[in-house]
Scaffold this motif. Structure first.
Motif, PDB file in Angstrom:
ATOM      1  N   TYR A   1       0.850  -1.190   0.000  1.00  0.00           N
ATOM      2  CA  TYR A   1       0.000   0.000   0.000  1.00  0.00           C
ATOM      3  C   TYR A   1       0.887   1.242   0.000  1.00  0.00           C
ATOM      4  O   TYR A   1       1.857   1.325   0.766  1.00  0.00           O
ATOM      5  CB  TYR A   1      -0.920   0.012   1.219  1.00  0.00           C
TER       6      TYR A   1
ATOM      7  N   PRO B   1       0.554   5.447   0.294  1.00  0.00           N
ATOM      8  CA  PRO B   1      -0.284   6.647   0.466  1.00  0.00           C
ATOM      9  C   PRO B   1       0.058   7.671  -0.608  1.00  0.00           C
ATOM     10  O   PRO B   1       1.157   7.662  -1.178  1.00  0.00           O
ATOM     11  CB  PRO B   1       0.091   7.144   1.862  1.00  0.00           C
ATOM     12  N   GLY B   2      -0.893   8.562  -0.883  1.00  0.00           N
ATOM     13  CA  GLY B   2      -0.651   9.577  -1.902  1.00  0.00           C
ATOM     14  C   GLY B   2      -1.784  10.571  -1.968  1.00  0.00           C
ATOM     15  O   GLY B   2      -2.626  10.654  -1.066  1.00  0.00           O
TER      16      GLY B   2
ATOM     17  N   PHE C   1      -4.970  12.595  -4.408  1.00  0.00           N
ATOM     18  CA  PHE C   1      -6.175  12.116  -5.085  1.00  0.00           C
ATOM     19  C   PHE C   1      -6.419  12.931  -6.352  1.00  0.00           C
ATOM     20  O   PHE C   1      -7.420  13.624  -6.484  1.00  0.00           O
ATOM     21  CB  PHE C   1      -7.382  12.185  -4.145  1.00  0.00           C
TER      22      PHE C   1
ATOM     23  N   ASN D   1      -0.853   9.196  -6.885  1.00  0.00           N
ATOM     24  CA  ASN D   1      -2.081   8.926  -6.139  1.00  0.00           C
ATOM     25  C   ASN D   1      -1.925   7.796  -5.121  1.00  0.00           C
ATOM     26  O   ASN D   1      -1.014   6.960  -5.233  1.00  0.00           O
ATOM     27  CB  ASN D   1      -3.211   8.561  -7.101  1.00  0.00           C
ATOM     28  N   GLU D   2      -2.833   7.781  -4.150  1.00  0.00           N
ATOM     29  CA  GLU D   2      -2.919   6.652  -3.228  1.00  0.00           C
ATOM     30  C   GLU D   2      -3.181   5.388  -4.036  1.00  0.00           C
ATOM     31  O   GLU D   2      -4.015   5.376  -4.942  1.00  0.00           O
ATOM     32  CB  GLU D   2      -4.055   6.886  -2.231  1.00  0.00           C
ATOM     33  N   ARG D   3      -2.489   4.295  -3.695  1.00  0.00           N
ATOM     34  CA  ARG D   3      -2.615   3.097  -4.506  1.00  0.00           C
ATOM     35  C   ARG D   3      -2.259   1.846  -3.697  1.00  0.00           C
ATOM     36  O   ARG D   3      -1.625   1.934  -2.639  1.00  0.00           O
ATOM     37  CB  ARG D   3      -1.732   3.190  -5.744  1.00  0.00           C
ATOM     38  N   ASN D   4      -2.653   0.709  -4.247  1.00  0.00           N
ATOM     39  CA  ASN D   4      -2.338  -0.585  -3.655  1.00  0.00           C
ATOM     40  C   ASN D   4      -1.768  -1.469  -4.756  1.00  0.00           C
ATOM     41  O   ASN D   4      -2.445  -1.753  -5.749  1.00  0.00           O
ATOM     42  CB  ASN D   4      -3.585  -1.221  -3.047  1.00  0.00           C
TER      43      ASN D   4
ATOM     44  N   ARG E   1     -11.826   7.540  -1.934  1.00  0.00           N
ATOM     45  CA  ARG E   1     -11.154   7.759  -0.657  1.00  0.00           C
ATOM     46  C   ARG E   1     -10.915   6.450   0.089  1.00  0.00           C
ATOM     47  O   ARG E   1     -10.579   6.445   1.254  1.00  0.00           O
ATOM     48  CB  ARG E   1     -11.979   8.715   0.227  1.00  0.00           C
TER      49      ARG E   1
END
Length: 233
Positions: A134, A136-137, A139, A151-154, A177
């Motif tokens: 995971y 964080p980032g 949006f 961006n937030e990503r997995n 979100r």
């Protein structure tokens, strides 16, 4: 034993058809649907109005979290689309560090999901989850190229029984979100099965193994778990 009345059979058959036509809801969406329904009910009690709006909002929320059944095509070595949506980008790029793949350019297929698309993600190939990371980032709008790195990503790496390694990255979008992932490193997974969910607008990137070329085009619509993005050698 007496035969079941014909009328009852017809009703049971009709109920079965309706149940099969209505897709199930992804478990990750149930709390959100419940919250929307509760807010709509509270507004109705406090104001005496808004029944129609509340029902519409609850219904649209449930529609967003639908998880329809999909049947993978009988194509040996097919890399299936991990999501419903539109192919927004096809580029040769170096995979991001979180995938821990060789630092050489490979084909990346980016599928953009609008708020109207099915938002569950599906496993593209039979194999094993080698790693999950995971990141964080921010949006940004998911259709931007830099969403892949900002961006937030997995990020997930899948390893097939033939030794191929693929990267699949769930990317949150402008309205998203929350990223949900229901698999863990070491899990054996099957092509087409549901493994994740991104709430409200997003993107999924697939990093193909070296030498494997996409068999889709920019602008093409994909069906998660059914549309082949490529075929492994």
């Amino acid at each position: 034993m007496a035969a079941t009345p014909a009328g009852e059979n017809a009703l049971v058959h009709a109920a079965t058809l309706v149940r099969e036509a209505v897709p199930p809801i992804h478990p990750g969406g149930r709390p959100v649907i419940g919250a929307v329904a509760a807010a709509a009910g509270a507004a109705r009690l406090l104001t005496g109005r808004g029944t129609g709006v509340g029902l519409l909002a609850t219904g649209l929320t449930a529609l967003f979290f639908r998880a329809p059944k999909r049947v993978p095509p009988p194509i040996t070595g097919a890399v299936l689309a991990p999501a419903d949506g539109t192919v927004a980008l096809i580029e040769d790029v170096v995979p991001p560090p979180e995938l821990d793949l060789p630092r050489e350019p490979v084909a990346r297929v980016s599928v953009f999901l609008s708020v109207l698309d099915v938002h569950v993600q599906r496993i593209p190939v039979h194999g094993r989850v080698r790693s999950l990371q995971y990141v964080p980032g921010v949006f940004l709008s998911a259709d931007l190229d830099k969403a892949s790195t900002d961006n937030e990503r997995n990020a997930m790496v899948l390893e097939t029984r033939t030794g191929h390694a693929l990267g699949i990255v769930q990317i949150a979008g402008l309205l998203a979100r929350r990223i949900v992932c229901s698999v863990a490193a070491g899990d054996e997974v099957a092509a087409g099965e549901t493994y994740g969910l991104i709430r409200f607008g997003s993107r999924v990137d697939t990093y193909l193994p070296p030498g494997v070329r996409p068999q889709v085009a920019v602008g093409q619509r994909t069906i998660g778990g059914e549309t082949p993005l490529a075929v492994l050698a």
